[in-house]
Design a protein around this motif. Structure first.
Motif, PDB file in Angstrom:
ATOM      1  N   THR A 107      -1.652  -7.902   4.101  1.00 20.98           N
ATOM      2  CA  THR A 107      -2.310  -6.643   4.440  1.00 20.98           C
ATOM      3  C   THR A 107      -1.907  -5.507   3.508  1.00 20.98           C
ATOM      4  O   THR A 107      -2.481  -4.416   3.590  1.00 20.98           O
ATOM      5  CB  THR A 107      -1.960  -6.226   5.877  1.00 20.98           C
ATOM      6  OG1 THR A 107      -0.541  -5.989   5.956  1.00 20.98           O
ATOM      7  CG2 THR A 107      -2.373  -7.283   6.880  1.00 20.98           C
ATOM      8  N   GLY A 108      -0.909  -5.748   2.665  1.00 18.81           N
ATOM      9  CA  GLY A 108      -0.370  -4.668   1.847  1.00 18.81           C
ATOM     10  C   GLY A 108       0.719  -3.902   2.570  1.00 18.81           C
ATOM     11  O   GLY A 108       1.192  -2.869   2.091  1.00 18.81           O
ATOM     12  N   ILE A 109       1.112  -4.417   3.741  1.00 14.98           N
ATOM     13  CA  ILE A 109       2.164  -3.799   4.545  1.00 14.98           C
ATOM     14  C   ILE A 109       3.245  -4.848   4.780  1.00 14.98           C
ATOM     15  O   ILE A 109       2.939  -5.977   5.181  1.00 14.98           O
ATOM     16  CB  ILE A 109       1.611  -3.298   5.888  1.00 14.98           C
ATOM     17  CG1 ILE A 109       0.535  -2.232   5.643  1.00 14.98           C
ATOM     18  CG2 ILE A 109       2.720  -2.757   6.781  1.00 14.98           C
ATOM     19  CD1 ILE A 109      -0.250  -1.861   6.862  1.00 14.98           C
ATOM     20  N   LEU A 132       0.832  -1.199   0.000  1.00 15.46           N
ATOM     21  CA  LEU A 132       0.000   0.000   0.000  1.00 15.46           C
ATOM     22  C   LEU A 132       0.869   1.252   0.000  1.00 15.46           C
ATOM     23  O   LEU A 132       1.940   1.286   0.600  1.00 15.46           O
ATOM     24  CB  LEU A 132      -0.893   0.023   1.245  1.00 15.46           C
ATOM     25  CG  LEU A 132      -1.902  -1.118   1.411  1.00 15.46           C
ATOM     26  CD1 LEU A 132      -2.601  -0.991   2.762  1.00 15.46           C
ATOM     27  CD2 LEU A 132      -2.918  -1.123   0.285  1.00 15.46           C
ATOM     28  N   SER A 133       0.384   2.272  -0.660  1.00 13.65           N
ATOM     29  CA  SER A 133       1.060   3.564  -0.638  1.00 13.65           C
ATOM     30  C   SER A 133       0.757   4.260   0.692  1.00 13.65           C
ATOM     31  O   SER A 133      -0.200   3.891   1.390  1.00 13.65           O
ATOM     32  CB  SER A 133       0.565   4.435  -1.793  1.00 13.65           C
ATOM     33  OG  SER A 133      -0.795   4.797  -1.582  1.00 13.65           O
ATOM     34  N   PRO A 134       1.540   5.276   1.063  1.00 14.60           N
ATOM     35  CA  PRO A 134       1.219   6.035   2.285  1.00 14.60           C
ATOM     36  C   PRO A 134      -0.200   6.586   2.278  1.00 14.60           C
ATOM     37  O   PRO A 134      -0.872   6.605   3.316  1.00 14.60           O
ATOM     38  CB  PRO A 134       2.270   7.148   2.285  1.00 14.60           C
ATOM     39  CG  PRO A 134       3.440   6.554   1.569  1.00 14.60           C
ATOM     40  CD  PRO A 134       2.830   5.689   0.496  1.00 14.60           C
ATOM     41  N   GLU A 135      -0.678   7.036   1.125  1.00 17.94           N
ATOM     42  CA  GLU A 135      -2.038   7.559   1.029  1.00 17.94           C
ATOM     43  C   GLU A 135      -3.064   6.462   1.287  1.00 17.94           C
ATOM     44  O   GLU A 135      -4.061   6.676   1.996  1.00 17.94           O
ATOM     45  CB  GLU A 135      -2.268   8.174  -0.347  1.00 17.94           C
ATOM     46  CG  GLU A 135      -3.696   8.682  -0.577  1.00 17.94           C
ATOM     47  CD  GLU A 135      -4.115   9.754   0.416  1.00 17.94           C
ATOM     48  OE1 GLU A 135      -5.308   9.795   0.788  1.00 17.94           O
ATOM     49  OE2 GLU A 135      -3.252  10.537   0.844  1.00 17.94           O
ATOM     50  N   GLN A 136      -2.844   5.281   0.724  1.00 19.25           N
ATOM     51  CA  GLN A 136      -3.759   4.159   0.949  1.00 19.25           C
ATOM     52  C   GLN A 136      -3.761   3.757   2.419  1.00 19.25           C
ATOM     53  O   GLN A 136      -4.799   3.390   2.964  1.00 19.25           O
ATOM     54  CB  GLN A 136      -3.363   2.979   0.065  1.00 19.25           C
ATOM     55  CG  GLN A 136      -3.650   3.190  -1.410  1.00 19.25           C
ATOM     56  CD  GLN A 136      -3.079   2.079  -2.266  1.00 19.25           C
ATOM     57  OE1 GLN A 136      -1.936   1.633  -2.081  1.00 19.25           O
ATOM     58  NE2 GLN A 136      -3.879   1.606  -3.223  1.00 19.25           N
ATOM     59  N   ARG A 137      -2.618   3.834   3.060  1.00 13.47           N
ATOM     60  CA  ARG A 137      -2.551   3.497   4.484  1.00 13.47           C
ATOM     61  C   ARG A 137      -3.314   4.519   5.319  1.00 13.47           C
ATOM     62  O   ARG A 137      -3.969   4.156   6.301  1.00 13.47           O
ATOM     63  CB  ARG A 137      -1.089   3.392   4.933  1.00 13.47           C
ATOM     64  CG  ARG A 137      -0.414   2.150   4.381  1.00 13.47           C
ATOM     65  CD  ARG A 137       1.071   2.100   4.650  1.00 13.47           C
ATOM     66  NE  ARG A 137       1.393   1.895   6.043  1.00 13.47           N
ATOM     67  CZ  ARG A 137       2.491   1.242   6.453  1.00 13.47           C
ATOM     68  NH1 ARG A 137       3.323   0.730   5.564  1.00 13.47           N
ATOM     69  NH2 ARG A 137       2.751   1.119   7.737  1.00 13.47           N
ATOM     70  N   ILE A 194      -0.785   3.792  10.319  1.00 12.03           N
ATOM     71  CA  ILE A 194       0.377   4.658  10.237  1.00 12.03           C
ATOM     72  C   ILE A 194       1.445   4.061   9.319  1.00 12.03           C
ATOM     73  O   ILE A 194       1.487   2.858   9.077  1.00 12.03           O
ATOM     74  CB  ILE A 194       0.992   4.901  11.624  1.00 12.03           C
ATOM     75  CG1 ILE A 194       1.422   3.568  12.256  1.00 12.03           C
ATOM     76  CG2 ILE A 194       0.032   5.667  12.520  1.00 12.03           C
ATOM     77  CD1 ILE A 194       2.244   3.726  13.520  1.00 12.03           C
ATOM     78  N   SER A 195       2.299   4.934   8.820  1.00  7.56           N
ATOM     79  CA  SER A 195       3.485   4.513   8.085  1.00  7.56           C
ATOM     80  C   SER A 195       4.633   5.378   8.563  1.00  7.56           C
ATOM     81  O   SER A 195       4.434   6.388   9.253  1.00  7.56           O
ATOM     82  CB  SER A 195       3.286   4.677   6.579  1.00  7.56           C
ATOM     83  OG  SER A 195       3.183   6.050   6.234  1.00  7.56           O
ATOM     84  N   ALA A 196       5.845   5.004   8.202  1.00  3.58           N
ATOM     85  CA  ALA A 196       7.007   5.768   8.639  1.00  3.58           C
ATOM     86  C   ALA A 196       6.968   7.200   8.117  1.00  3.58           C
ATOM     87  O   ALA A 196       7.584   8.100   8.687  1.00  3.58           O
ATOM     88  CB  ALA A 196       8.287   5.077   8.188  1.00  3.58           C
TER      89      ALA A 196
END
Length: 248
Positions: A148-150, A33-38, A44-46
């Protein structure tokens, strides 16, 4: 006196879990997943813009790692009451654990009556989930482990609606499953997304399967009395503390 019939069943279940878990390992995600998708699914993402939120979960992760002492552990994330935001905390704590290479997170949705993780994360669960595995010998562990895409983050969804007469969390097969998932790999950290503590014994039953309990209280929602009542359900030796959540 030990019952040889029971011992035989236990051996068979252990062998099934070991065989089922071998090909699972830690496969790479086929699509990340992209940061936007997350952000859209509240994970959260880094690179999440809100560093305060990211750092809050990183701090929680650090506390759990200190408790773990270098070993893999199973953590129950238990909301005080419905709406406290336990699923949000469990999901993002698992995501924070998976930030670094060398650590893998597995989230199990144990809120069997009102599951939310697969819906929030937009995961198609055609193969079923936890209840399907516990109810059917035909369902294997790898069937219910979902991407999960992560990276380094897997989900076991709750599965088909449970039968009301079943005590899933006291079953021997449930104990074996948790043991296999959490201890087979030293870099795998297991998170159990629990139903609310108040009103049902499920969170307390899940705590017997875990090493650590994190209690989630809704900020301005759960009273100090309710928080104290919920905390009293758990072994003080396993109780890591209370997280105050401002949103669900």
């Amino acid at each position: 006196m030990n019952d040889p019939g029971i011992a035989s069943v236990e051996r068979e279940l252990r062998e099934q879990l070991q065989l089922a878990d071998k090909p699972v390992g830690h496969p790479a995600e086929t699509s990340l997943l992209s940061p936007e998708q997350r952000r859209e699914i509240s994970i959260i993402s880094a690179s999440t813009a809100s560093r305060a939120q990211v750092n809050a979960f990183r701090n929680l992760r650090t506390r759990l790692l200190a408790i773990a002492g270098g070993q893999s552990i199973t953590t129950v994330v238990a909301p005080v009451s419905k709406g406290s935001g336990g699923s949000f905390i469990a999901r993002n704590l698992a995501a924070a654990m998976a930030f670094e290479e060398g650590r893998n997170a597995l989230l199990v949705d144990c809120d069997l009556l009102e599951p939310s993780q697969h819906t929030t994360m937009r995961i198609n669960t055609d193969n079923g989930g936890l209840t399907d595995y516990l109810d059917s010998p035909a369902v294997e562990v790898e069937d219910i482990l979902y991407e999960t895409g992560i990276a380094r983050f897997r989900l076991i969804p709750a599965g088909t609606a449970p039968r009301p007469d079943n005590e899933y969390f006291t079953r021997f097969k449930m104990r074996l499953l948790i043991d296999s998932l959490s201890y087979r790999y030293p870099d795998r950290y297991l998170f159990l997304d629990s139903p609310p503590v108040l009103g049902a014994p499920d969170a307390r039953l899940l705590s017997h399967l875990a090493d650590v309990v994190v209690l989630v209280a809704g900020y301005g929602r759960d009273t100090p009395e309710a928080i104290a009542e919920a905390a009293a359900n758990f072994d003080p030796a396993k109780f890591a503390g209370v997280v105050f959540n401002e949103g669900v």
